[in-house]
Design a protein around this motif. Structure first.
Motif, PDB file in Angstrom:
ATOM      1  N   VAL A 151      -0.435  -1.388   3.181  1.00 53.33           N
ATOM      2  CA  VAL A 151       0.213  -2.682   3.438  1.00 53.33           C
ATOM      3  C   VAL A 151       1.723  -2.555   3.298  1.00 53.33           C
ATOM      4  CG1 VAL A 151       0.411  -5.060   2.633  1.00 53.33           C
ATOM      5  CG2 VAL A 151      -1.835  -3.977   2.783  1.00 53.33           C
ATOM      6  N   ALA A 152       2.178  -1.840   2.284  1.00 54.48           N
ATOM      7  CA  ALA A 152       3.622  -1.654   2.101  1.00 54.48           C
ATOM      8  C   ALA A 152       4.230  -0.902   3.281  1.00 54.48           C
ATOM      9  CB  ALA A 152       3.897  -0.911   0.804  1.00 54.48           C
ATOM     10  N   ALA A 153       3.523   0.122   3.774  1.00 48.65           N
ATOM     11  CA  ALA A 153       4.020   0.876   4.936  1.00 48.65           C
ATOM     12  C   ALA A 153       4.074  -0.016   6.169  1.00 48.65           C
ATOM     13  CB  ALA A 153       3.133   2.084   5.195  1.00 48.65           C
ATOM     14  N   ALA A 154       3.061  -0.861   6.335  1.00 45.60           N
ATOM     15  CA  ALA A 154       3.040  -1.755   7.490  1.00 45.60           C
ATOM     16  C   ALA A 154       4.144  -2.804   7.399  1.00 45.60           C
ATOM     17  CB  ALA A 154       1.672  -2.426   7.606  1.00 45.60           C
ATOM     18  N   ILE A 155       4.391  -3.314   6.201  1.00 46.31           N
ATOM     19  CA  ILE A 155       5.480  -4.279   6.022  1.00 46.31           C
ATOM     20  C   ILE A 155       6.819  -3.627   6.356  1.00 46.31           C
ATOM     21  CG2 ILE A 155       6.784  -5.586   4.297  1.00 46.31           C
ATOM     22  CD1 ILE A 155       4.102  -6.238   2.958  1.00 46.31           C
ATOM     23  N   ASP A 156       7.023  -2.420   5.867  1.00 47.65           N
ATOM     24  CA  ASP A 156       8.269  -1.703   6.130  1.00 47.65           C
ATOM     25  C   ASP A 156       8.464  -1.503   7.634  1.00 47.65           C
ATOM     26  OD1 ASP A 156      10.582  -0.253   5.053  1.00 47.65           O
ATOM     27  OD2 ASP A 156       9.609   1.524   5.862  1.00 47.65           O
ATOM     28  N   ALA A 157       7.364  -1.199   8.343  1.00 46.78           N
ATOM     29  CA  ALA A 157       7.449  -1.016   9.794  1.00 46.78           C
ATOM     30  C   ALA A 157       7.640  -2.338  10.525  1.00 46.78           C
ATOM     31  CB  ALA A 157       6.182  -0.322  10.288  1.00 46.78           C
ATOM     32  N   LEU A 158       7.050  -3.411   9.991  1.00 47.63           N
ATOM     33  CA  LEU A 158       7.098  -4.712  10.654  1.00 47.63           C
ATOM     34  C   LEU A 158       8.454  -5.399  10.520  1.00 47.63           C
ATOM     35  CD1 LEU A 158       5.720  -7.165  12.051  1.00 47.63           C
ATOM     36  CD2 LEU A 158       4.910  -7.851   9.763  1.00 47.63           C
ATOM     37  N   LEU A 159       9.095  -5.256   9.379  1.00 49.07           N
ATOM     38  CA  LEU A 159      10.280  -6.075   9.092  1.00 49.07           C
ATOM     39  C   LEU A 159      11.376  -5.994  10.156  1.00 49.07           C
ATOM     40  CD1 LEU A 159      10.652  -5.840   5.218  1.00 49.07           C
ATOM     41  CD2 LEU A 159       9.886  -7.776   6.606  1.00 49.07           C
ATOM     42  N   PRO A 160      11.681  -4.813  10.722  1.00 46.69           N
ATOM     43  CA  PRO A 160      12.742  -4.808  11.743  1.00 46.69           C
ATOM     44  C   PRO A 160      12.422  -5.637  12.978  1.00 46.69           C
ATOM     45  CG  PRO A 160      12.353  -2.594  10.912  1.00 46.69           C
ATOM     46  CD  PRO A 160      11.248  -3.444  10.379  1.00 46.69           C
ATOM     47  N   MET A 161      11.147  -5.931  13.226  1.00 48.55           N
ATOM     48  CA  MET A 161      10.771  -6.718  14.401  1.00 48.55           C
ATOM     49  C   MET A 161      10.148  -8.060  14.027  1.00 48.55           C
ATOM     50  SD  MET A 161       7.507  -4.355  15.662  1.00 48.55           S
ATOM     51  CE  MET A 161       8.015  -2.729  15.111  1.00 48.55           C
ATOM     52  N   ALA A 162      10.152  -8.386  12.736  1.00 47.96           N
ATOM     53  CA  ALA A 162       9.481  -9.600  12.265  1.00 47.96           C
ATOM     54  C   ALA A 162      10.277 -10.846  12.617  1.00 47.96           C
ATOM     55  CB  ALA A 162       9.261  -9.527  10.762  1.00 47.96           C
ATOM     56  N   GLY A 163       9.541 -11.942  12.764  1.00 48.09           N
ATOM     57  CA  GLY A 163      10.149 -13.244  12.991  1.00 48.09           C
ATOM     58  C   GLY A 163       9.616 -14.249  11.989  1.00 48.09           C
ATOM     59  N   PRO A 164      10.070 -15.493  12.067  1.00 44.97           N
ATOM     60  CA  PRO A 164       9.605 -16.525  11.132  1.00 44.97           C
ATOM     61  C   PRO A 164       8.090 -16.673  11.126  1.00 44.97           C
ATOM     62  CG  PRO A 164      11.430 -17.330  12.475  1.00 44.97           C
ATOM     63  CD  PRO A 164      11.044 -16.008  13.037  1.00 44.97           C
ATOM     64  N   GLU A 165       7.453 -16.376  12.239  1.00 41.44           N
ATOM     65  CA  GLU A 165       6.003 -16.523  12.329  1.00 41.44           C
ATOM     66  C   GLU A 165       5.254 -15.536  11.436  1.00 41.44           C
ATOM     67  OE1 GLU A 165       7.183 -13.622  15.635  1.00 41.44           O
ATOM     68  OE2 GLU A 165       8.008 -15.391  14.620  1.00 41.44           O
ATOM     69  N   HIS A 166       5.963 -14.521  10.906  1.00 42.44           N
ATOM     70  CA  HIS A 166       5.321 -13.540  10.046  1.00 42.44           C
ATOM     71  C   HIS A 166       5.494 -13.857   8.555  1.00 42.44           C
ATOM     72  CE1 HIS A 166       6.050 -11.065  13.792  1.00 42.44           C
ATOM     73  NE2 HIS A 166       4.744 -11.024  13.642  1.00 42.44           N
ATOM     74  N   ALA A 167       6.203 -14.919   8.227  1.00 43.85           N
ATOM     75  CA  ALA A 167       6.469 -15.226   6.816  1.00 43.85           C
ATOM     76  C   ALA A 167       5.181 -15.460   6.040  1.00 43.85           C
ATOM     77  CB  ALA A 167       7.396 -16.434   6.703  1.00 43.85           C
ATOM     78  N   ASP A 168       4.249 -16.189   6.616  1.00 45.93           N
ATOM     79  CA  ASP A 168       3.019 -16.505   5.884  1.00 45.93           C
ATOM     80  C   ASP A 168       2.192 -15.258   5.596  1.00 45.93           C
ATOM     81  OD1 ASP A 168       3.668 -19.169   5.782  1.00 45.93           O
ATOM     82  OD2 ASP A 168       2.376 -19.750   7.453  1.00 45.93           O
ATOM     83  N   VAL A 169       2.089 -14.352   6.575  1.00 47.43           N
ATOM     84  CA  VAL A 169       1.287 -13.154   6.346  1.00 47.43           C
ATOM     85  C   VAL A 169       1.938 -12.255   5.299  1.00 47.43           C
ATOM     86  CG1 VAL A 169       2.263 -11.638   8.152  1.00 47.43           C
ATOM     87  CG2 VAL A 169      -0.138 -11.438   7.534  1.00 47.43           C
ATOM     88  N   LEU A 170       3.268 -12.261   5.239  1.00 50.53           N
ATOM     89  CA  LEU A 170       3.959 -11.483   4.216  1.00 50.53           C
ATOM     90  C   LEU A 170       3.732 -12.088   2.833  1.00 50.53           C
ATOM     91  CD1 LEU A 170       7.322 -10.747   6.058  1.00 50.53           C
ATOM     92  CD2 LEU A 170       5.478  -9.138   5.586  1.00 50.53           C
TER      93      LEU A 170
END
Length: 203
Positions: free
Chosen positions: A155-174
């Motif tokens: 999960v930590a690796a996926a978060i690290d990969a996701l953050l550069p392309m993340a938007g407000p819609e990803h706040a809840d899943v984080l």
């Protein structure tokens, strides 16, 4: 992996002997490297190139082999490379992940198998691939890992990969991932540091 751009200087000299596939086994690493690049676009050479990946001791030659394979972006190439994500050789794992990340046409079909792999290290490597995969679905695949994987390191690796392309819609899943692993300080810190920017972007 340092994927290689073929240049005019990479063309073999006229005196080269044997076919490019034969020269993949040459004792001279420079001849092997040139042979790998000469096989660009040759789908019939895929078995020989795939066999060379784990056998090749020279990193520059291996990068040339992987460059040629990645450019083909065929399902059989992706399927042939994926098992190396569980190799004990860290350099091989990383080089293969780099090649797969350059294969947006064929890698998506492998994702269900890779993301269900019982080895959490394979799932971490898959998150690394998605971080660089030029595919419009990459962010949502990463969000699915964040939402569903049971291992905090994945999960930590996926978060690290996701953050550069993340938007407000990803706040809840984080937030949900942070709350699933309350005893993981790195994961909590990463999410808490990212949330204010995501929330601000959504206002």
């Amino acid at each position: 992996m340092g994927l290689v751009r073929r240049q005019a200087a990479d063309a073999p000299p006229p005196a080269e002997e044997g076919t490019a596939r034969q020269r993949l086994e040459d004792a001279d690493p420079e001849r092997r490297r040139r042979a790998a690049l000469d096989l660009e676009g040759d789908a019939e050479a895929v078995p020989a190139l795939l066999a060379r990946v784990p056998a090749e001791p020279d990193p520059a030659v291996r990068d040339a082999v992987l460059t040629t394979l990645a450019a083909l972006d065929h399902a059989d190439v992706a399927a042939g490379l994926a098992p190396h994500l569980r190799s004990d050789d860290a350099a091989l794992r990383t080089a293969v992940a780099g090649a797969l990340a350059a294969m947006p046409a064929s890698v998506p079909a492998l994702l269900p198998t890779l993301l269900a792999d019982p080895d959490h290290d394979v799932r971490i490597m898959t998150a690394m691939i998605l971080a660089d995969l030029p595919h419009p679905g990459a962010a949502e695949w990463l969000a699915e890992i964040v939402a569903a994987d049971r291992h905090p390191n994945v999960v930590a690796a996926a978060i690290d990969a996701l953050l550069p392309m993340a938007g407000p819609e990803h706040a809840d899943v984080l937030r949900a991932a942070r709350d699933r692993f309350p005893d993981d300080p790195f994961l909590r810190f990463t999410v808490d540091a990212a949330l204010p920017d995501l929330q601000e972007a959504g206002t």
